[in-house]
Design a protein around this motif. Structure first.
Motif, PDB file in Angstrom:
ATOM      1  N   LEU A 162     -10.786  46.902 -41.273  1.00 15.01           N
ATOM      2  CA  LEU A 162     -10.709  46.917 -39.816  1.00 15.01           C
ATOM      3  C   LEU A 162      -9.321  46.487 -39.361  1.00 15.01           C
ATOM      4  CD1 LEU A 162     -14.093  45.275 -38.687  1.00 15.01           C
ATOM      5  CD2 LEU A 162     -13.445  47.682 -38.452  1.00 15.01           C
ATOM      6  N   VAL A 163      -8.923  46.964 -38.196  1.00 12.54           N
ATOM      7  CA  VAL A 163      -7.727  46.447 -37.535  1.00 12.54           C
ATOM      8  C   VAL A 163      -8.160  45.176 -36.812  1.00 12.54           C
ATOM      9  CG1 VAL A 163      -6.041  46.860 -35.713  1.00 12.54           C
ATOM     10  CG2 VAL A 163      -6.650  48.703 -37.287  1.00 12.54           C
ATOM     11  N   THR A 164      -7.509  44.088 -37.112  1.00  5.17           N
ATOM     12  CA  THR A 164      -7.924  42.805 -36.548  1.00  5.17           C
ATOM     13  C   THR A 164      -6.700  42.025 -36.088  1.00  5.17           C
ATOM     14  OG1 THR A 164      -9.206  40.790 -36.983  1.00  5.17           O
ATOM     15  CG2 THR A 164      -7.875  41.625 -38.781  1.00  5.17           C
ATOM     16  N   GLY A 165      -6.864  41.209 -35.058  1.00  6.90           N
ATOM     17  CA  GLY A 165      -5.678  40.496 -34.581  1.00  6.90           C
ATOM     18  C   GLY A 165      -5.948  39.499 -33.489  1.00  6.90           C
ATOM     19  N   SER A 166      -4.846  39.035 -32.912  1.00  8.00           N
ATOM     20  CA  SER A 166      -4.878  37.990 -31.906  1.00  8.00           C
ATOM     21  C   SER A 166      -4.081  38.406 -30.683  1.00  8.00           C
ATOM     22  CB  SER A 166      -4.287  36.687 -32.464  1.00  8.00           C
ATOM     23  OG  SER A 166      -5.092  36.170 -33.496  1.00  8.00           O
ATOM     24  N   ALA A 167      -4.501  37.905 -29.530  1.00  3.00           N
ATOM     25  CA  ALA A 167      -3.830  38.205 -28.270  1.00  3.00           C
ATOM     26  C   ALA A 167      -3.446  36.910 -27.572  1.00  3.00           C
ATOM     27  CB  ALA A 167      -4.739  39.029 -27.368  1.00  3.00           C
ATOM     28  N   ARG A 168      -2.299  36.923 -26.939  1.00  2.00           N
ATOM     29  CA  ARG A 168      -1.852  35.817 -26.107  1.00  2.00           C
ATOM     30  C   ARG A 168      -1.387  36.373 -24.767  1.00  2.00           C
ATOM     31  NH1 ARG A 168      -4.102  34.030 -29.802  1.00  2.00           N
ATOM     32  NH2 ARG A 168      -3.519  32.349 -31.228  1.00  2.00           N
ATOM     33  N   ASP A 213     -16.447  48.568 -25.676  1.00  5.06           N
ATOM     34  CA  ASP A 213     -17.137  49.738 -26.220  1.00  5.06           C
ATOM     35  C   ASP A 213     -16.407  50.347 -27.407  1.00  5.06           C
ATOM     36  OD1 ASP A 213     -15.266  50.425 -24.045  1.00  5.06           O
ATOM     37  OD2 ASP A 213     -15.757  52.494 -24.590  1.00  5.06           O
ATOM     38  N   ILE A 214     -15.104  50.026 -27.577  1.00  7.46           N
ATOM     39  CA  ILE A 214     -14.356  50.539 -28.732  1.00  7.46           C
ATOM     40  C   ILE A 214     -13.971  49.421 -29.702  1.00  7.46           C
ATOM     41  CG2 ILE A 214     -13.468  52.604 -27.575  1.00  7.46           C
ATOM     42  CD1 ILE A 214     -10.817  51.081 -27.131  1.00  7.46           C
ATOM     43  N   LEU A 215     -14.542  48.230 -29.506  1.00  2.00           N
ATOM     44  CA  LEU A 215     -14.256  47.095 -30.378  1.00  2.00           C
ATOM     45  C   LEU A 215     -15.442  46.795 -31.284  1.00  2.00           C
ATOM     46  CD1 LEU A 215     -12.584  44.634 -27.814  1.00  2.00           C
ATOM     47  CD2 LEU A 215     -11.451  46.266 -29.332  1.00  2.00           C
ATOM     48  N   GLU A 216     -15.169  46.237 -32.430  1.00  2.00           N
ATOM     49  CA  GLU A 216     -16.215  45.790 -33.343  1.00  2.00           C
ATOM     50  C   GLU A 216     -16.612  44.343 -33.061  1.00  2.00           C
ATOM     51  OE1 GLU A 216     -17.634  47.972 -35.670  1.00  2.00           O
ATOM     52  OE2 GLU A 216     -16.431  49.293 -34.392  1.00  2.00           O
ATOM     53  N   ASN A 217     -15.621  43.562 -32.603  1.00  2.00           N
ATOM     54  CA  ASN A 217     -15.871  42.146 -32.339  1.00  2.00           C
ATOM     55  C   ASN A 217     -14.742  41.624 -31.473  1.00  2.00           C
ATOM     56  OD1 ASN A 217     -17.131  39.686 -32.442  1.00  2.00           O
ATOM     57  ND2 ASN A 217     -16.535  39.190 -34.545  1.00  2.00           N
ATOM     58  N   PHE A 218     -15.025  40.617 -30.653  1.00  2.00           N
ATOM     59  CA  PHE A 218     -13.978  39.974 -29.868  1.00  2.00           C
ATOM     60  C   PHE A 218     -14.493  38.630 -29.371  1.00  2.00           C
ATOM     61  CE2 PHE A 218     -16.571  41.990 -26.687  1.00  2.00           C
ATOM     62  CZ  PHE A 218     -16.508  41.159 -25.573  1.00  2.00           C
ATOM     63  N   GLU A 265      -9.544  51.619 -36.946  1.00  2.00           N
ATOM     64  CA  GLU A 265      -8.177  52.081 -36.767  1.00  2.00           C
ATOM     65  C   GLU A 265      -8.107  53.320 -35.869  1.00  2.00           C
ATOM     66  OE1 GLU A 265      -4.149  52.855 -39.438  1.00  2.00           O
ATOM     67  OE2 GLU A 265      -5.986  52.135 -40.391  1.00  2.00           O
ATOM     68  N   GLU A 266      -9.136  54.150 -35.899  1.00  2.00           N
ATOM     69  CA  GLU A 266      -9.093  55.351 -35.064  1.00  2.00           C
ATOM     70  C   GLU A 266      -9.180  55.044 -33.566  1.00  2.00           C
ATOM     71  OE1 GLU A 266     -13.385  55.439 -36.932  1.00  2.00           O
ATOM     72  OE2 GLU A 266     -11.355  54.824 -37.536  1.00  2.00           O
ATOM     73  N   ASN A 267      -9.583  53.803 -33.218  1.00  2.00           N
ATOM     74  CA  ASN A 267      -9.660  53.412 -31.807  1.00  2.00           C
ATOM     75  C   ASN A 267      -8.424  52.664 -31.326  1.00  2.00           C
ATOM     76  OD1 ASN A 267     -12.256  54.469 -31.384  1.00  2.00           O
ATOM     77  ND2 ASN A 267     -13.222  52.626 -32.237  1.00  2.00           N
ATOM     78  N   LEU A 268      -7.443  52.492 -32.216  1.00  2.00           N
ATOM     79  CA  LEU A 268      -6.279  51.676 -31.866  1.00  2.00           C
ATOM     80  C   LEU A 268      -5.465  52.280 -30.727  1.00  2.00           C
ATOM     81  CD1 LEU A 268      -4.363  49.328 -32.285  1.00  2.00           C
ATOM     82  CD2 LEU A 268      -3.349  50.536 -34.227  1.00  2.00           C
ATOM     83  N   SER A 269      -5.181  53.571 -30.777  1.00  2.00           N
ATOM     84  CA  SER A 269      -4.343  54.175 -29.730  1.00  2.00           C
ATOM     85  C   SER A 269      -5.040  54.129 -28.376  1.00  2.00           C
ATOM     86  CB  SER A 269      -3.980  55.616 -30.096  1.00  2.00           C
ATOM     87  OG  SER A 269      -5.148  56.398 -30.264  1.00  2.00           O
ATOM     88  N   GLU A 270      -6.369  54.302 -28.376  1.00  2.00           N
ATOM     89  CA  GLU A 270      -7.110  54.223 -27.116  1.00  2.00           C
ATOM     90  C   GLU A 270      -7.109  52.786 -26.583  1.00  2.00           C
ATOM     91  OE1 GLU A 270      -9.589  55.130 -23.793  1.00  2.00           O
ATOM     92  OE2 GLU A 270      -8.103  56.222 -24.989  1.00  2.00           O
ATOM     93  N   PHE A 271      -7.262  51.809 -27.487  1.00  2.00           N
ATOM     94  CA  PHE A 271      -7.185  50.413 -27.046  1.00  2.00           C
ATOM     95  C   PHE A 271      -5.817  50.116 -26.453  1.00  2.00           C
ATOM     96  CE2 PHE A 271      -5.755  46.067 -27.921  1.00  2.00           C
ATOM     97  CZ  PHE A 271      -6.673  45.355 -27.162  1.00  2.00           C
ATOM     98  N   ARG A 272      -4.750  50.558 -27.119  1.00  2.00           N
ATOM     99  CA  ARG A 272      -3.395  50.331 -26.623  1.00  2.00           C
ATOM    100  C   ARG A 272      -3.220  50.944 -25.226  1.00  2.00           C
ATOM    101  NH1 ARG A 272      -0.743  52.203 -30.780  1.00  2.00           N
ATOM    102  NH2 ARG A 272      -0.057  50.243 -31.731  1.00  2.00           N
TER     103      ARG A 272
END
Length: 573
Positions: free
Chosen positions: A390-396, A412-417, A430-437
């Protein structure tokens, strides 16, 4: 970086109250101005603020489901059931686990603790953790600083005959896990008077409730408060209300009689000869505890915090200090890589947010890197890597932009938050990364005004140098401990001049050591301006304004007050 200085003068009515307080308290008007800014308008309120009392802590049974949690724990103790204390791998989670474990072992030895592996299991409750509980005949899991969204995991535990008590402080969803108890002051049905407890703070309230239920005197809980103070400072929760009381007494404990494990960290940090503050926890103690979960496994941090001998604490502290040194190297390298990518691939002037991904970045430091990017570019930053497919990370985030709500809008496009207003974590395919961005940037454009992308400094009061005497500094100390929503005040002094001795110092001469005077005082006032060498020529040419905090500086065994210069400008007002 060019800062905007914000200074909001008092209204005529507030000025009148300030002057009355100044007379009644015998305190400088600028300090009474700080009281008004904190919503304190009477002598009675001021005295309560200056003298936090443990008697003002709230009844723990006001927390939702606390009665159910205590009933289940009492039943487990009576039936001699095995209990597993489970927590997150950061400072808040590991201190919470250590605190609850330390208290429960007064009642039972049929006890264990578990910290999930950041890399193999990820954040929160994991199936591996539940499997471990089942294999070791655990009948009750007490989850701390996590679990509020673990609906499926709690269901999985139930299928194995294991009950859950969840003690969390994160935002819940509409549907709660089907646990025996869900103790969280942020529940919509909560009547608890204070909703900003740290995860460890909720753990302390659990211990407080169990103590009350067993008629154990509150004094038996005092030696747990050093852990609460470390958690509150490290988790950047508001230092108001109950948090301020707990931290005030936790710092007393940390400075007078810390636990063996925390003493080991204090020794390794070189903090033995000074009065430990929130700032010391944030920059020295907390990062070392965190380094265990970032670089190896957070369980080592709990092992340290539960040390019973000085030698054990020393050895474990040295290990964690080694992890922290490695963490710093990784943090520096990945931050440089992230900045190089942004400078070469993105036009920062045309975007309101930063979302970057590199599958090879170390998961343990991307939260720190996100913070560095937010500080540098003053935009919300999401830093992502690859972990467990999974693509996973942190936000500030920046002031005024709720990064948790922005991420929640993409659920709706995340696995967890999960997370808070200014810091959050997430995972997605990873296929949802560009839409999330795309969505995250669209929300940033909609909600972030141009002035929000310029760093700002809020000025609390104006001082002349002659005002800064021993009584002023002593009275200012009464406002501590400082932290979010009770920040160390920033003062401004106008038309100051170089006394002639100011000079560039430090590696590469990046900092300025200042000797300054103003029209009120001919004796020079000392200050330090880190990474502000670009202002050196200006201070040599004439009058300038400074904004600063007042800090204690110890040199050659002598303590004096130093101005910690936040910014230097030629007439912002």
């Amino acid at each position: 970086m060019i800062y905007k200085w914000n200074y909001k003068p008092l209204t005529p009515k507030e000025t009148e109250i300030r002057d009355e307080l100044s007379t009644q308290l015998g305190m400088h008007p600028a300090l009474c101005q700080l009281l008004i800014q904190r919503g304190i308008n009477s002598v009675e309120q001021a005295q309560k603020f200056f003298h936090p009392s443990l008697k003002d802590l709230h009844d723990p049974f006001l927390l939702p489901d606390m009665d159910k949690a205590i009933d289940r724990i009492e039943n487990a103790l009576g039936q001699k059931e095995r209990i597993l204390v489970y927590g997150d791998y950061d400072v808040d989670g590991t201190t919470a686990v250590a605190l609850v474990y330390k208290f429960l072992r007064k009642f039972t030895t049929n006890l264990d603790y578990y910290i999930p592996d950041r890399y193999d299991e990820g954040y929160g409750i994991s199936e591996q953790g539940i499997d471990y509980a089942a294999e070791t005949d655990v009948k009750l899991i007490i989850a701390l600083d996590c679990g509020i969204k673990a609906i499926e995991k709690v269901k999985y535990a139930k299928s194995k005959g294991i009950d859950f008590i969840i003690c969390d402080h994160h935002m819940p969803d509409e549907t709660l896990p089907d646990a025996v108890a869900v103790v969280d002051a942020k529940r919509v049905d909560s009547i608890y008077p204070y909703e900003h407890l740290s995860g460890c703070g909720v753990g302390f309230k659990l211990a407080q409730a169990l103590a009350q239920n067993n008629k154990i005197d509150f004094s038996e809980l005092l030696d747990l408060l050093d852990l609460v103070a470390v958690s509150v400072a490290s988790d950047i929760v508001p230092l108001t209300g109950e948090n301020r009381i707990l931290t005030y007494y936790g710092l007393k404990q940390l400075n007078s009689s810390p636990s063996m494990g925390l003493q080991g960290i204090i020794d390794i940090c070189g903090l033995n000869d000074k009065s430990i503050t929130v700032s010391d926890i944030v920059f020295k103690i907390g990062p070392r505890i965190n380094a265990s979960g970032r670089m190896m496994n957070g369980k080592e941090a709990v092992d340290l915090l539960l040390s019973n001998t000085a030698l054990d604490a020393k050895l474990k502290s040295e290990n964690i200090d080694h992890y922290n040194a490695n963490r710093r190297e990784l943090d520096k390298r990945i931050t440089e890589e992230a900045i190089n990518f942004i400078e070469s691939e993105l036009d920062i002037t045309k975007i309101n947010s930063i979302v970057i991904f590199n599958k090879d970045w170390h998961k343990g430091v991307i939260g720190i890197v996100a913070s560095r990017l937010t500080e540098k570019y003053y935009r919300p930053a999401v830093v992502l890597t690859k972990s467990n497919n999974l693509v996973t990370g942190s936000a500030r985030s920046v002031m005024g932009f709720d990064v948790y709500k922005a991420i929640e809008a993409c659920k709706d496009i995340l696995e967890n938050f999960g997370g808070h207003t200014y810091a959050a974590g997430l995972s997605l395919k990873e296929e949802n990364l560009s839409e999330f961005r795309r969505r995250f940037e669209a929300m940033s454009v909609e909600l972030i005004a141009p002035e929000m992308m310029r760093p700002q400094i809020d000025i609390n009061a104006e001082l002349n140098f002659i005002d800064i005497n021993n009584k002023f500094v002593s009275d200012l100390d009464k406002f501590a401990p400082f932290g979010p929503e009770n920040l160390n005040p920033i003062f401004v002094s106008k038309d100051v001049a170089d006394y002639g001795n100011s000079k560039l110092v430090g590696k590469d001469s990046l900092h300025i050591k200042l000797d300054m005077v103003d029209s009120s005082l001919n004796t020079p006032m000392h200050g330090i301006a880190f990474r502000q060498s670009n202002s050196f020529s200006m201070i040599k040419k004439g009058l300038y304004d400074i904004c600063y905090t007042l800090e204690e500086n110890i040199h050659n065994g002598k303590t004096n007050t130093q101005l910690y210069i936040k910014d230097i400008d030629k007439g912002q007002f």
